[in-house]
Design an enzyme around this catalytic site. Structure first.
Site, short mmCIF file in Angstrom:
data_model
loop_
_atom_site.label_atom_id
_atom_site.label_comp_id
_atom_site.label_asym_id
_atom_site.label_seq_id
_atom_site.Cartn_x
_atom_site.Cartn_y
_atom_site.Cartn_z
N LYS A 176 13.49 43.51 -2.70
CA LYS A 176 13.61 43.02 -1.32
C LYS A 176 14.55 43.96 -0.57
O LYS A 176 15.77 43.91 -0.77
CB LYS A 176 14.16 41.59 -1.35
CG LYS A 176 13.75 40.71 -0.21
CD LYS A 176 14.20 41.11 1.16
CE LYS A 176 15.66 40.85 1.44
NZ LYS A 176 16.08 41.42 2.76
N GLU A 251 26.77 44.64 -7.04
CA GLU A 251 27.46 45.86 -6.60
C GLU A 251 27.84 45.62 -5.15
O GLU A 251 26.98 45.63 -4.27
CB GLU A 251 26.51 47.07 -6.69
CG GLU A 251 26.07 47.40 -8.10
CD GLU A 251 27.21 47.93 -8.96
OE1 GLU A 251 28.13 48.56 -8.41
OE2 GLU A 251 27.17 47.68 -10.17
N CYS A 285 29.59 52.48 0.31
CA CYS A 285 30.48 51.55 -0.39
C CYS A 285 31.72 52.27 -0.89
O CYS A 285 32.80 51.70 -0.95
CB CYS A 285 29.75 50.89 -1.54
SG CYS A 285 28.98 52.09 -2.64
N GLU A 385 36.64 46.00 4.95
CA GLU A 385 35.74 47.15 4.86
C GLU A 385 35.16 47.41 6.25
O GLU A 385 34.40 46.59 6.77
CB GLU A 385 34.61 46.82 3.87
CG GLU A 385 33.64 47.94 3.66
CD GLU A 385 32.48 47.55 2.75
OE1 GLU A 385 31.92 46.44 2.92
OE2 GLU A 385 32.11 48.36 1.89
P1 NAD Z 1 24.11 42.71 2.96
O1 NAD Z 1 24.91 42.01 1.93
O2 NAD Z 1 24.09 42.17 4.33
O3 NAD Z 1 22.57 42.81 2.50
C1 NAD Z 1 22.16 43.40 1.27
C2 NAD Z 1 20.78 42.86 0.90
O4 NAD Z 1 20.92 41.49 0.54
C3 NAD Z 1 19.76 42.90 2.04
O5 NAD Z 1 18.47 43.16 1.51
C4 NAD Z 1 19.82 41.49 2.59
O6 NAD Z 1 18.64 41.10 3.26
C5 NAD Z 1 20.01 40.70 1.30
N1 NAD Z 1 20.60 39.37 1.48
C6 NAD Z 1 21.41 38.92 2.45
N2 NAD Z 1 21.70 37.61 2.25
C7 NAD Z 1 21.07 37.25 1.11
C8 NAD Z 1 20.99 36.05 0.34
N3 NAD Z 1 21.63 34.94 0.73
N4 NAD Z 1 20.25 36.05 -0.77
C9 NAD Z 1 19.63 37.19 -1.18
N5 NAD Z 1 19.67 38.34 -0.51
C10 NAD Z 1 20.38 38.37 0.62
O7 NAD Z 1 24.61 44.22 2.92
P2 NAD Z 1 24.23 45.41 3.89
O8 NAD Z 1 24.88 45.18 5.21
O9 NAD Z 1 22.77 45.66 3.84
O10 NAD Z 1 24.96 46.63 3.12
C11 NAD Z 1 26.28 46.97 3.29
C12 NAD Z 1 27.15 46.38 2.19
O11 NAD Z 1 26.68 46.80 0.92
C13 NAD Z 1 28.58 46.88 2.28
O12 NAD Z 1 29.47 45.83 2.04
C14 NAD Z 1 28.66 47.90 1.15
O13 NAD Z 1 29.94 48.16 0.65
C15 NAD Z 1 27.77 47.30 0.14
N6 NAD Z 1 27.34 48.32 -0.81
C16 NAD Z 1 27.84 48.30 -2.08
C17 NAD Z 1 27.48 49.31 -2.98
C18 NAD Z 1 28.00 49.33 -4.39
O14 NAD Z 1 27.44 50.06 -5.20
N7 NAD Z 1 29.04 48.58 -4.73
C19 NAD Z 1 26.61 50.31 -2.57
C20 NAD Z 1 26.14 50.30 -1.25
C21 NAD Z 1 26.50 49.29 -0.39
#
Ligand code: NAD
Length: 482
Positions: A176, A251, A285, A385
């Site tokens: 997804k 992650e 991240c 962040e």
């Molecule tokens: P997000 O958490 O808003 O969304 C990530 C994914 O999760 C999307 O596909 C979203 O639609 C889905 N999602 C949202 N709510 C959900 C739920 N309740 N159930 C299931 N899926 C759900 O993150 P974003 O804004 O897309 O990405 C940025 C974030 O990701 C930042 O905090 C960044 O640090 C983190 N990130 C972490 C890593 C790592 O390896 N630790 C790598 C890249 C990004």
């Protein structure tokens, strides 16, 4: 502008229209033009994807790792052959310059190759037992259907970091992607699917996380949930998984510090700071969010950071493929960056460089790489962040204080250290509460090494053979010899 409508892929079939009435536009963040739209999966598509993945798993998991590896290697070659077309979609929907997008897609192919090989080295154990007539084997087996939720900042690469180990280990996957970046991931998944048999081993569904998340996680078919996303979403997913005790890997967000010591190579440290603070517009991240520099070299270091930041080129990444920076990916991201900047300035921070839109960059979500001094831990920019191009610099007087400042965070993803002393390098590496420490480098994730967050930055790891084990369950087989 030709329209690129996102598609789902279920059981080898492309589906443009989900049964949910919800549809969202996809915007090019450099031009603000609408480049396509996303239709959301309804209950019908979610059920079809679950059925397909469940059926395919039974066949896929019984193939030898070598056979699965052959197919994954083929997928990697096909992805490499089509790097340019996938990268163009990625730049259009996410904003990163084309050269960066090509790099991302190439790294995604590398993950497929790596796990095609690594799965052939899944090892078990034969341990001594406490009885003459028994033998004990410990083996690792795939879990079943994996639900993989992927963010928008590195949509193709981070999808690959889940798809490759999950498939190599013998699981099937439902991916997804984030709704603002479904296009490049769609192509990537379609190419992988072309190379795999049976169909249904890899599926892609579209829609909001709030809707698709609960639907997939609550299904008895799904055995494993993996997310790369924000810490907030990670907590929601753990909550959704808890009633079923689903296996979860997370992650999550970071708030990554760099410590620049008195004896550091200041040019290298400034270069590393500028690269890792501003790459992908800070939407990484492991972006450097907090800079701590020894007060005795602070002035010389800040001057170098400003000089190097001022040389970064900014532009529409399709028209300027080699630009250092594109626009931010979303209006919300730009707004949050501005809010963190305003909060810091209101509390006494000084802008050394940037702090505004660049001139002549175009109508999109552009912002200048920004360097701040006079910052402290009462400011949002130092405690949350930002996920934007802000580099706040604070001074420290001794190493103990530097460690205390760096560890003063609920996050624990990555920390960086610049020093010429081996003793200091070990002291800092061992005292920093982070899953990765880069010493005299601003390392990104390397496919052969574990990458995971401590504290609220996550649970479990990705990459390396450790990452493969997240998609395998241990089984003890105890034999009595008749
Ligand atoms: P997000 O958490 O808003 O969304 C990530 C994914 O999760 C999307 O596909 C979203 O639609 C889905 N999602 C949202 N709510 C959900 C739920 N309740 N159930 C299931 N899926 C759900 O993150 P974003 O804004 O897309 O990405 C940025 C974030 O990701 C930042 O905090 C960044 O640090 C983190 N990130 C972490 C890593 C790592 O390896 N630790 C790598 C890249 C990004």
């Amino acid at each position: 502008m030709p329209q690129h409508n996102a598609f789902m892929l279920i059981n080898g079939k492309i589906i443009y229209e989900g049964s949910s009435p919800s549809r969202k536009e996809i915007i090019n963040p450099a031009t603000l033009e609408v480049i396509g739209s996303v239709s959301e999966a309804g209950d019908t598509e979610i059920q079809l994807a679950l059925n397909a993945a469940d059926r395919a798993y039974r066949e896929w998991s019984r193939l030898t790792p070598a056979r699965r590896g052959e197919m994954l290697h083929r997928a990697a070659s096909e992805v490499r052959a089509r790097v340019d077309s996938i990268a163009r979609l990625l730049t259009m929907e996410q904003g990163k310059p084309l050269a960066e997008a090509r790099g991302e897609v190439t790294s995604a192919a590398q993950a497929l190759d790596y796990y095609a090989e690594e799965a052939q080295r899944i090892v078990g154990e034969v341990l001594p037992t406490n009885k003459d007539d028994t033998r004990s084997l410990v083996i690792r087996q795939p879990l079943g259907v994996v639900a993989a939720f992927v963010p928008w900042n590195y949509p193709v690469l981070l999808a690959a970091w889940k798809i490759a180990p999950a498939l190599a280990a013998g699981n099937s996957v439902i991916v997804k992607p984030a709704s603002n970046t479904p296009l490049a991931t769609g192509e990537f998944v379609r190419i992988i699917d072309e190379c795999l048999e049976p169909k249904g081993v890899i599926n892609l569904v579209l829609g909001s996380g709030a809707r698709i998340g609960p639907a997939l996680i609550s299904s008895p078919v799904v055995q494993k949930v993996t997310l790369t996303g924000s810490t907030e979403t990670g907590k929601q997913i753990m909550g959704l998984a808890a009633p079923y005790l689903k296996k979860v890997s997370l992650e999550l967000g970071g708030n990554c510090p760099i410590i620049v010591c008195r004896d550091a190579d200041l040019d290298a440290a400034a270069q590393g700071t500028v690269y890792r603070s501003f790459r992908n517009m800070g939407q990484v991240c492991n972006a450097i969010n907090r800079v701590y520099v020894d007060e005795r070299v602070a002035e010389a270091f800040c001057a170098r950071v400003v000089e190097k930041a001022s040389r970064l080129t900014i532009g529409d990444g399709l028209l300027n493929p080699d630009a250092d920076l594109g626009p931010m990916a979303t209006a919300e991201g730009l707004e949050k960056t501005r809010a963190h900047l305003e909060d810091a300035v209101a509390k006494g921070a000084k802008v050394l460089y940037g702090g505004r839109r660049p001139e002549n960059a175009g109508p999109g979500y552009f912002f200048m790489p920004t360097v701040l001094v006079n910052v402290n831990h009462q400011m949002r920019v130092m405690t949350e962040e930002t996920f934007g191009p802000l580099a706040p610099i604070m001074t420290f007087s001794d190493l103990e204080q530097a460690v205390a400042l760096a560890n003063d965070s609920p996050y624990g993803l990555v920390a960086y250290v610049y020093t010429a002393s081996l003793k200091t390098a070990f002291y800092l590496s061992e005292h920093l509460q982070f899953g990765t420490v880069g010493v005299n480098n601003v390392t990104g994730g390397e496919v052969a090494f574990p990458y995971g967050g401590w504290k609220e930055s996550g649970m479990g790891v990705e990459l390396s053979h450790h990452g493969l084990n997240e998609y395998l369950a241990l089984k003890h087989i105890r034999l009595t010899l008749l």
